[in-house]
Each structure stands twice: as C-alpha cells, then as structure tokens.
Scaffold this motif. Structure first.
Motif, PDB file in Angstrom:
ATOM      1  N   GLY A  85      90.635  75.249  33.264  1.00 29.67           N
ATOM      2  CA  GLY A  85      91.196  74.250  34.166  1.00 29.67           C
ATOM      3  C   GLY A  85      90.594  74.377  35.550  1.00 29.67           C
ATOM      4  N   MET A  86      91.038  73.522  36.459  1.00 28.80           N
ATOM      5  CA  MET A  86      90.639  73.556  37.858  1.00 28.80           C
ATOM      6  C   MET A  86      89.117  73.685  37.996  1.00 28.80           C
ATOM      7  N   PHE A  87      88.402  73.061  37.090  1.00 23.05           N
ATOM      8  CA  PHE A  87      86.945  73.120  37.055  1.00 23.05           C
ATOM      9  C   PHE A  87      86.421  72.289  38.222  1.00 23.05           C
ATOM     10  N   SER A  88      85.776  72.936  39.174  1.00 24.20           N
ATOM     11  CA  SER A  88      85.400  72.269  40.420  1.00 24.20           C
ATOM     12  C   SER A  88      83.989  72.635  40.847  1.00 24.20           C
ATOM     13  N   VAL A  89      83.255  71.620  41.291  1.00 24.37           N
ATOM     14  CA  VAL A  89      81.941  71.817  41.901  1.00 24.37           C
ATOM     15  C   VAL A  89      81.931  70.967  43.169  1.00 24.37           C
ATOM     16  N   SER A  90      81.382  71.513  44.233  1.00 26.19           N
ATOM     17  CA  SER A  90      81.284  70.756  45.483  1.00 26.19           C
ATOM     18  C   SER A  90      80.713  69.373  45.201  1.00 26.19           C
ATOM     19  N   PRO A  91      81.356  68.309  45.702  1.00 27.91           N
ATOM     20  CA  PRO A  91      80.879  66.953  45.417  1.00 27.91           C
ATOM     21  C   PRO A  91      79.421  66.712  45.807  1.00 27.91           C
ATOM     22  N   VAL A  92      78.939  67.365  46.853  1.00 25.39           N
ATOM     23  CA  VAL A  92      77.558  67.144  47.292  1.00 25.39           C
ATOM     24  C   VAL A  92      76.548  67.932  46.460  1.00 25.39           C
ATOM     25  N   LEU A  93      77.041  68.809  45.563  1.00 24.40           N
ATOM     26  CA  LEU A  93      76.144  69.620  44.731  1.00 24.40           C
ATOM     27  C   LEU A  93      76.273  69.310  43.239  1.00 24.40           C
ATOM     28  N   GLN A  94      77.073  68.312  42.899  1.00 26.52           N
ATOM     29  CA  GLN A  94      77.236  67.984  41.486  1.00 26.52           C
ATOM     30  C   GLN A  94      75.914  67.477  40.908  1.00 26.52           C
ATOM     31  N   GLY A  95      75.674  67.812  39.646  1.00 26.25           N
ATOM     32  CA  GLY A  95      74.446  67.413  38.986  1.00 26.25           C
ATOM     33  C   GLY A  95      73.301  68.406  39.169  1.00 26.25           C
ATOM     34  N   LYS A  96      73.588  69.572  39.709  1.00 29.26           N
ATOM     35  CA  LYS A  96      72.547  70.576  39.956  1.00 29.26           C
ATOM     36  C   LYS A  96      72.671  71.802  39.043  1.00 29.26           C
ATOM     37  N   GLY A  97      73.530  71.731  38.004  1.00 29.88           N
ATOM     38  CA  GLY A  97      73.632  72.820  37.039  1.00 29.88           C
ATOM     39  C   GLY A  97      74.730  73.827  37.319  1.00 29.88           C
ATOM     40  N   ILE A  98      75.446  73.682  38.424  1.00 28.56           N
ATOM     41  CA  ILE A  98      76.511  74.633  38.747  1.00 28.56           C
ATOM     42  C   ILE A  98      77.623  74.563  37.705  1.00 28.56           C
ATOM     43  N   GLY A  99      78.019  73.356  37.325  1.00 26.43           N
ATOM     44  CA  GLY A  99      79.067  73.189  36.317  1.00 26.43           C
ATOM     45  C   GLY A  99      78.673  73.782  34.984  1.00 26.43           C
ATOM     46  N   ARG A 100      77.444  73.548  34.584  1.00 22.41           N
ATOM     47  CA  ARG A 100      76.952  74.114  33.328  1.00 22.41           C
ATOM     48  C   ARG A 100      77.017  75.639  33.372  1.00 22.41           C
ATOM     49  N   ASP A 101      76.592  76.222  34.480  1.00 23.55           N
ATOM     50  CA  ASP A 101      76.634  77.678  34.617  1.00 23.55           C
ATOM     51  C   ASP A 101      78.061  78.207  34.545  1.00 23.55           C
ATOM     52  N   LEU A 102      78.996  77.503  35.168  1.00 22.05           N
ATOM     53  CA  LEU A 102      80.399  77.924  35.120  1.00 22.05           C
ATOM     54  C   LEU A 102      80.954  77.853  33.701  1.00 22.05           C
ATOM     55  N   LEU A 103      80.606  76.797  32.964  1.00 24.89           N
ATOM     56  CA  LEU A 103      81.075  76.697  31.572  1.00 24.89           C
ATOM     57  C   LEU A 103      80.487  77.807  30.709  1.00 24.89           C
ATOM     58  N   LEU A 104      79.222  78.117  30.911  1.00 23.64           N
ATOM     59  CA  LEU A 104      78.609  79.215  30.152  1.00 23.64           C
ATOM     60  C   LEU A 104      79.283  80.544  30.489  1.00 23.64           C
ATOM     61  N   ALA A 105      79.621  80.741  31.751  1.00 24.62           N
ATOM     62  CA  ALA A 105      80.324  81.963  32.145  1.00 24.62           C
ATOM     63  C   ALA A 105      81.718  82.008  31.526  1.00 24.62           C
ATOM     64  N   ALA A 106      82.377  80.863  31.405  1.00 24.85           N
ATOM     65  CA  ALA A 106      83.687  80.808  30.751  1.00 24.85           C
ATOM     66  C   ALA A 106      83.556  81.208  29.283  1.00 24.85           C
ATOM     67  N   GLU A 107      82.498  80.754  28.624  1.00 25.43           N
ATOM     68  CA  GLU A 107      82.272  81.134  27.227  1.00 25.43           C
ATOM     69  C   GLU A 107      82.026  82.636  27.105  1.00 25.43           C
ATOM     70  N   THR A 108      81.259  83.192  28.020  1.00 19.01           N
ATOM     71  CA  THR A 108      81.021  84.641  28.019  1.00 19.01           C
ATOM     72  C   THR A 108      82.333  85.388  28.202  1.00 19.01           C
ATOM     73  N   HIS A 109      83.165  84.918  29.120  1.00 22.77           N
ATOM     74  CA  HIS A 109      84.472  85.530  29.359  1.00 22.77           C
ATOM     75  C   HIS A 109      85.308  85.495  28.075  1.00 22.77           C
TER      76      HIS A 109
END
Length: 169
Positions: A85-109
């Motif tokens: 939940g509360m999945f958030s990326v700075s609006p000015v940085l969306q589309g730069k892979g930050i969200g993908r990295d966070l999801l991959l880290a969630a899977e690792t967790h």
C-alpha cells in the motif's frame, strides 16, 4: 539509488512525499494522482509514526543521490500474503523506474519472509494504474472492497470501490 528500509525519523519526509503523490496540485504533475477523486490528505504523521510501532509493517524508501526520499511503499505481513500500500513516487519523477524498483524490493522482502503472494487494492476506475500493475504480473482476483469509510485517508468525491490485485512469486 538503492531501496532501503525507512526509519521513524523519515516520517516528516514520507508524509510530504505521499501526500504530494496522491493529493493536491502537486500530484497533478504525475499520472498517479487521486486529486480528482478524493479530497483531504492521504496520510498524516501520526498514522505514519504508528506504522513504525507495528512489527508487521515495513516501509521501504527510495532515495536520490542527496539522500532525499523520492519513493516509498508500505508493506504489511498479512499471512499468508504481503499487502502493498501507500505506493508513492514523486510526481515529477514518475516514469523513471523508481516504482519498478520499489515493487521489486517488495518482492524481495516477501521472499525473505517466505511469502509467495503479494496483494494490493487499487481504485477500480484507475484503469491506467491497474494496467501498469498488470504489466508487472499482478492480476485482478475478482474481489472488490469498499473505499475506507473513515475520513483519515481522504473524502471521496464519488462512490469508490477498490479492486484487489495479487501476484504470485
């Protein structure tokens, strides 16, 4: 920069990030805004501080080269699943892979906790967001949930339902 575990001293910065990603004029700079659907705040510091007192909750953060938090995700062990939940990326940085990295880290967790299923809820009319998650392996379960009745997470401008998405890893 790497995704790491957030700590309680991150609360003020997390609060600003999450609210800027979901609500208000700043959120409209990104594509994940809910500003047209909900009024009010997405989160507050009191709620965030409470998350750090709960051993079943972890918040991961992504930081830039200066150490500023530009993305985060809330993870809650709800055995046998990990809720995202509360999945958030700075609006000015969306589309730069930050969200993908966070999801991959969630899977690792999840893997480290011996959890094989990740689950989340998404506002059902957010088709572009649901499609983004589907491209990352999440699938609708067919389950729908009502939007939170407590005004802590915002006041709906229209009736809102949440679709449940899951991914097996």
């Amino acid at each position: 920069m790497p995704v790491t575990k957030a700590i309680q001293t991150d609360v003020p910065e997390l609060n600003v990030l999450v609210n800027s990603a979901y609500r208000g004029e700043t959120s409209k700079q990104g594509w994940t805004t809910e500003a047209n659907l909900l009024d009010g705040l997405r989160i507050d510091e009191e709620t965030l501080n409470g998350y750090f007192d709960d051993p079943s909750i972890t918040i991961l953060k992504n930081t830039d080269e200066n150490g500023s938090i530009n993305g985060c995700v809330y993870l809650e062990l709800r055995a046998p699943k990990l809720y995202i939940g509360m999945f958030s990326v700075s609006p000015v940085l969306q589309g730069k892979g930050i969200g993908r990295d966070l999801l991959l880290a969630a899977e690792t967790h999840a893997k480290q906790a011996n959890i094989n299923t990740l689950t989340m809820t998404v506002i059902s009319i957010r088709h572009e967001l649901i499609s983004w998650y589907e491209r990352r392996g999440y699938k609708a379960t067919g389950e729908m949930q009502p939007f939170h009745v407590e005004k802590k997470f915002g006041v709906a401008r229209q009736p809102i339902e949440l679709v449940v998405l899951e991914k097996s890893i």
